[in-house]
Write an enzyme that holds these catalytic residues in place. Structure first.
Site, PDB file in Angstrom:
ATOM      1  N   ASP A 132       7.407 -27.346  14.898  1.00  0.00           N
ATOM      2  CA  ASP A 132       6.258 -26.452  14.740  1.00  0.00           C
ATOM      3  C   ASP A 132       6.144 -26.072  13.268  1.00  0.00           C
ATOM      4  OD1 ASP A 132       4.276 -25.114  16.368  1.00  0.00           O
ATOM      5  OD2 ASP A 132       5.242 -23.220  15.867  1.00  0.00           O
ATOM      6  N   TYR A 134       5.753 -23.802   9.890  1.00  0.00           N
ATOM      7  CA  TYR A 134       6.089 -22.424   9.537  1.00  0.00           C
ATOM      8  C   TYR A 134       4.847 -21.553   9.729  1.00  0.00           C
ATOM      9  CZ  TYR A 134      10.200 -24.438   7.173  1.00  0.00           C
ATOM     10  OH  TYR A 134      11.369 -25.106   6.869  1.00  0.00           O
ATOM     11  N   PHE A 145       9.697 -28.938   7.594  1.00  0.00           N
ATOM     12  CA  PHE A 145      10.797 -28.332   6.833  1.00  0.00           C
ATOM     13  C   PHE A 145      10.417 -27.962   5.396  1.00  0.00           C
ATOM     14  CE2 PHE A 145      13.181 -30.700  10.127  1.00  0.00           C
ATOM     15  CZ  PHE A 145      13.913 -29.657  10.660  1.00  0.00           C
ATOM     16  N   HIS A 255      20.198 -29.174  15.293  1.00  0.00           N
ATOM     17  CA  HIS A 255      19.183 -28.697  14.354  1.00  0.00           C
ATOM     18  C   HIS A 255      19.850 -27.925  13.210  1.00  0.00           C
ATOM     19  CE1 HIS A 255      15.614 -26.490  12.935  1.00  0.00           C
ATOM     20  NE2 HIS A 255      14.910 -27.444  13.534  1.00  0.00           N
TER      21      HIS A 255
END
Length: 291
Positions: A132, A134, A145, A255
């Protein structure tokens, strides 16, 4: 008047004429019917079939071109344009447009597809899957990321940098969180969901983005060879479950989130392993320091 009432000589003659007339009519109808059947069964020439196919393809292309989202890279558009005219995608675009009218949505429209602008679709060498975007101001810009300068790197990205410092010789923290330098080298930084409502994580989940990004992963899986897929966490691993392991390389771990990073992300050495795999495939390794 009946033929027999025309006299002894004319009667038989008229009977023969009537008979021949009806026989001729029947024969004509039969010939026409056979001709129609023959015409229906007669195939079009290869040239005509090819022309019809090209016209149909051109019409579909025009329809797709009208629906191309802003900022969508050309090489990616050529391969994925069929999706743009499908009902699910048009409904998705309508949903996002309505969300933008009512709420703040990240990233801005011209940055939703940044990942298609960085390199040609056929030059993708590495895929990192996120979930998803930010949802804070000025963070998301279309690469998972990654955050725009001068926004400080979020915790997961800081952990990625920590692993890089231990894995790649001479890697130093770049002082920012913009991963464009990787993307331009063929690292696809793809989120499963490409938009989000401000301050509401996963608010655009299950609206159609997952179906579209599945198509992206599927295209890469089927049309390229030797791609390295980095699947971090259960969500990414599920999304990448259909990747052909005989054709591509898959690296899996937890993760890099602070909640899980100590359960296997630190020490995974995915970045050096990726470069070793690329070299074996005859591809130029990624310069992870180039940020």
């Amino acid at each position: 008047m009946a033929p027999g009432l025309l006299g002894p000589r004319l009667g038989p003659l008229c009977s023969r004429l009537f008979s021949r007339y009806f026989q001729a009519g029947a024969a004509t109808k039969k010939a026409k019917a056979e001709g129609s059947e023959a015409g229906a069964a007669s195939p079009l020439s290869p040239e005509q079939l090819e022309r019809i196919r090209r016209n149909k393809e051109a019409a579909l292309q025009r329809l797709a071109d009208r629906n191309v989202p802003p900022g969508f890279g050309e090489s990616w558009r050529r391969q994925l344009a069929k999706e743009f005219s499908k009902p699910y995608f048009m409904e998705l675009m309508a949903f996002v447009a309505e969300e933008r009218k009512r709420h703040t949505v990240y990233p801005p429209p011209e940055q939703v597809f940044t990942w298609t602008q960085m390199c040609d679709i056929r030059d993708v060498k590495v895929v990192i899957l996120g979930q998803d975007p930010y949802h804070g101001p000025n963070q998301a810009h279309g690469l998972c990321f990654s955050v725009q300068k001068p926004v400080p790197p979020p915790p997961s990205l800081e952990n990625i940098y920590k692993e890089l410092s231990n894995d790649i010789e001479d890697f130093t923290h770049p002082g920012h969180g913009d991963l464009t330098g990787w993307a331009k080298q063929g690292v696809l930084l793809l989120n499963a969901v490409l938009t989000v409502r401000a301050h509401q994580a996963t608010s655009h989940k299950e609206k159609g983005w997952e179906q579209f990004t599945d198509v992206v992963v599927s295209w890469l899986n089927k049309n390229l060879d030797g791609v390295v897929f980095m699947l971090w966490g259960a969500y990414a691993q599920k999304k990448g479950s259909s990747i052909d392991r005989k054709r591509h390389h898959v690296l899996q771990t937890v993760h890099p989130s602070p909640l899980s990073v100590n359960r296997g992300f630190f020490g995974c050495r995915h970045f050096s392993k990726t470069n070793e795999l690329l070299k074996k495939s005859g591809k130029k390794p990624i310069d992870w320091r180039a940020l």
